[in-house]
Design an enzyme around this catalytic site. Structure first.
Site, PDB file in Angstrom:
ATOM      1  N   CYS A  86      36.810  42.713  35.331  1.00 19.39           N
ATOM      2  CA  CYS A  86      37.812  41.862  35.976  1.00 19.39           C
ATOM      3  C   CYS A  86      37.278  40.481  36.326  1.00 19.39           C
ATOM      4  O   CYS A  86      38.045  39.607  36.700  1.00 19.39           O
ATOM      5  CB  CYS A  86      38.333  42.537  37.242  1.00 19.39           C
ATOM      6  SG  CYS A  86      38.555  44.305  37.083  1.00 19.39           S
ATOM      7  N   ILE A 212      49.398  46.081  36.416  1.00 20.57           N
ATOM      8  CA  ILE A 212      48.766  45.956  35.097  1.00 20.57           C
ATOM      9  C   ILE A 212      49.546  44.889  34.345  1.00 20.57           C
ATOM     10  O   ILE A 212      50.746  45.048  34.109  1.00 20.57           O
ATOM     11  CB  ILE A 212      48.791  47.306  34.366  1.00 20.57           C
ATOM     12  CG1 ILE A 212      47.833  48.264  35.085  1.00 20.57           C
ATOM     13  CG2 ILE A 212      48.441  47.154  32.895  1.00 20.57           C
ATOM     14  CD1 ILE A 212      47.916  49.700  34.614  1.00 20.57           C
ATOM     15  N   HIS A 335      47.327  40.828  37.372  1.00 23.73           N
ATOM     16  CA  HIS A 335      45.900  40.967  37.120  1.00 23.73           C
ATOM     17  C   HIS A 335      45.619  41.344  35.660  1.00 23.73           C
ATOM     18  O   HIS A 335      45.278  42.486  35.347  1.00 23.73           O
ATOM     19  CB  HIS A 335      45.315  42.022  38.074  1.00 23.73           C
ATOM     20  CG  HIS A 335      43.829  42.192  37.972  1.00 23.73           C
ATOM     21  ND1 HIS A 335      42.976  41.219  37.501  1.00 23.73           N
ATOM     22  CD2 HIS A 335      43.019  43.258  38.276  1.00 23.73           C
ATOM     23  CE1 HIS A 335      41.724  41.672  37.528  1.00 23.73           C
ATOM     24  NE2 HIS A 335      41.728  42.897  37.981  1.00 23.73           N
TER      25      HIS A 335
END
Lengths: 387, 387
Positions: A86, A212, A335
């Site tokens: 991430c 997501i 994200h």
């Protein structure tokens, strides 16, 4: 200025469940960044490209960076994929920053891209898991919801952090996201919504978690010497700091803190010659709501254990001590793993130039910080910016 | 020297079908590199880590770099994975070189690691394919054997390159590998062996192709100022150049040349202030035998079309014009994708310090070049070294 690194352009696709594939998303972000360069920038001036991505889904696991850059006229530019889960595109930013600081590169592209939603949900679960410690956590059944739930439980136990404080992070970030036309979720939610949402892993519900998302982001960096050719209002990178950490929680002495955040934060403030109270806005890694609260503490915005009260008291809202996640954060903006870090900087670029939508513009914003976390704390990057 | 980047240590695991997993391979390579530092190096001096890997097999697709570095006492060092398929660790080297050139990093680790052989062969095939252009080549059925076979066929057609010249690349590199105790294949083969081996894709047989290998590699880099603390005989990086290229062959005007190699080679020689005839040894990317022949030409060691005759005339052997792939090359030393680029430099480090096994030591070697290719030419890196 000599020796400085400036951001002269920034752009991103919308984040969300999108019909476009990676190439289209990357191209959209890239050309928005190019268009944002006030005096224009010829693509041939870009000498190095750093593309952050997990290559989520596995369609293009190798040479993804070159495949993206060839789409936009950069077929011969040295391109590489930078992967730290991430935090991939924050490390791409760091590596571009180092490249420009070397004096050997004038103009560089930093980008992030991720296409997550075209997999069935069981495959999404696999791909989300593979950033954790495979041997000791993933294969034993841990999920990121579960790992962050452990941190949240311990934080509540040790510091009396209220469940409502976690929920308030989500409420605040959704409020910001409601005014961000690029956000995955553009609607407000209430404390009740969070508390009554389906349980992911006690005490975290669905609304304590980021979604997501698909999306892409792009930044154009230039040396201090070159920047004035492109804009009169660059945003300077005042600090780039990073630290890694043991992947598995059991290797850390205390799971209410992320040591990598403490280390990188300290180093970033040292480099910038700034203190937390100087920061007007911060994009903090709120993949789960507890993450924002821990980051507030670990970066020194407040004392350990004060992240919850700070949040409930509105001190992280626009107009408070520090405006946190004005973009909506990972929670509401979305994200798309590898795109997230550079996306935080897209927000900073807009805010420091006064270009954010007025409901979420931080008045007179001068100093901004981004904090990006890979996995449950394994790879951290902290950057500080000012005009 | 100031402004220089030196290699002060280098190590690698054996390459091959190994029982060890990634962590063990990485650790082995890392400590061999540490042990190779003449005056010793404290692990706490390492300030930045760049780990090249495809994450082949998918067990640890995210945060792989941090998972590797935490094994060896680098848990808080900024670590990132650099991915450019088969050229991953050459780009890791380039990024570490840029970091040290910035003056902000004194000592850095460059590593590569890949565990390929614990997958069943159909999954290996999938993982090998995902570095090509997914949309236009892989999903249409192309394999790397097939793509390189197209290049070989065209090269034979345009330049009259003999089938035996391709085979001779394999024969020569196996001869070198036979004397490299770290090589995947440590035995000689004959021209007949190559010509009679099972056909992969006409005209390439099994012995025109590198094997699928496990392995890890590690380099310790230091600034010119710091290097004398670690060794009196560093190997200096005299040039770092890279170029990307369209992934799909149909996007290139001529498939008998790899434009990225031409561009990166030219830039590397410019930086080093050297010419091809100054190079004593070169590790060239021979994933398939035609690759070595094309690289000889594209880097300017010989004229276009002369790579075949050069090979048959022994001009690329030890004692010839330039000793090519003294390590055994990808062909015989092995090709653990992400580990390969740094592995080429392990060979250079040994050769330039006169430490290679005597059967393959290039007498009086002073200048060396490495050439590493991601996929079928998408991401190229060329480095030049001297003492």
């Amino acid at each position: 200025m000599a020796g400085e690194v400036a951001i002269v352009g920034a752009g991103q696709s919308r984040f969300g469940v999108l019909r476009e594939g990676m190439k289209a998303l990357f191209t959209e972000a890239f050309f928005e960044a190019m268009d944002s360069v006030d005096k224009g920038l010829d693509v041939r001036e870009i000498r190095e490209a750093f593309v952050g991505s997990m290559a989520f889904g596995g369609g293009q696991l190798g040479n993804l960076a070159a495949l993206m850059t060839e789409q936009v006229g950069l077929a011969h530019v040295p391109s590489r994929r930078v992967e730290n889960a991430c935090s991939s595109s924050s490390y791409a930013l760091r590596d571009a920053w180092l490249a420009i600081r070397s004096g050997l590169v004038d103009v560089a592209l930093v980008a992030g891209v991720e296409k997550m939603t075209d997999l069935p949900s069981d495959r999404q679960r696999y791909w989300l898991g593979v950033s954790g410690d495979t041997e000791w956590e993933r294969l034993a059944g841990s999920t990121f919801s579960g790992l962050y739930a452990l941190m949240a439980s311990r934080h509540m136990h040790d510091y009396g952090t209220k469940r409502e404080a976690l929920a308030q992070v989500a409420v605040k970030n959704h409020r910001h996201g409601a005014h961000n036309p690029k956000a995955h979720f553009q609607r407000e939610i209430t404390l009740e919504d969070v508390l009554r949402a389906p349980m992911l892993a006690h005490p975290l519900t669905l609304y304590d978690s980021c979604p997501i998302s698909d999306g892409a982001t792009a930044l154009l960096l230039a040396s201090g010497e070159a920047a004035p050719r492109f804009t009169d209002t660059p945003v300077y990178v005042r600090a780039s700091a990073a630290a890694s950490e043991f992947l598995a929680l059991h290797d850390r002495e205390d799971i209410t803190t992320v040591p990598g955040t403490v280390l990188a934060g300290r180093e970033a403030f040292r480099q910038a010659g700034a203190r937390p109270e100087d920061v007007d806005l911060a994009e903090l890694h709120d993949a789960f709501t507890i993450g924002e609260i821990m980051a507030l503490e670990d970066l020194g915005f407040c004392a350990k254990g004060e992240g919850g009260p700070w949040t409930l008291d509105g001190r992280t809202e626009i107009g408070g001590d520090v405006a946190v996640n004005t973009s909506g954060g990972l929670k509401a903006k979305g994200h798309p793993l590898g795109a997230t870090g550079a996306g935080q900087v897209v927000e900073v670029f807009k805010q420091l130039r006064g270009d954010a939508e007025k409901e979420r513009q931080v008045p007179g914003a001068e100093v901004a910080l981004t904090h990006n976390v890979g996995g449950s704390g394994a790879t951290i990057a902290v950057h500080i910016f000012s005009r």
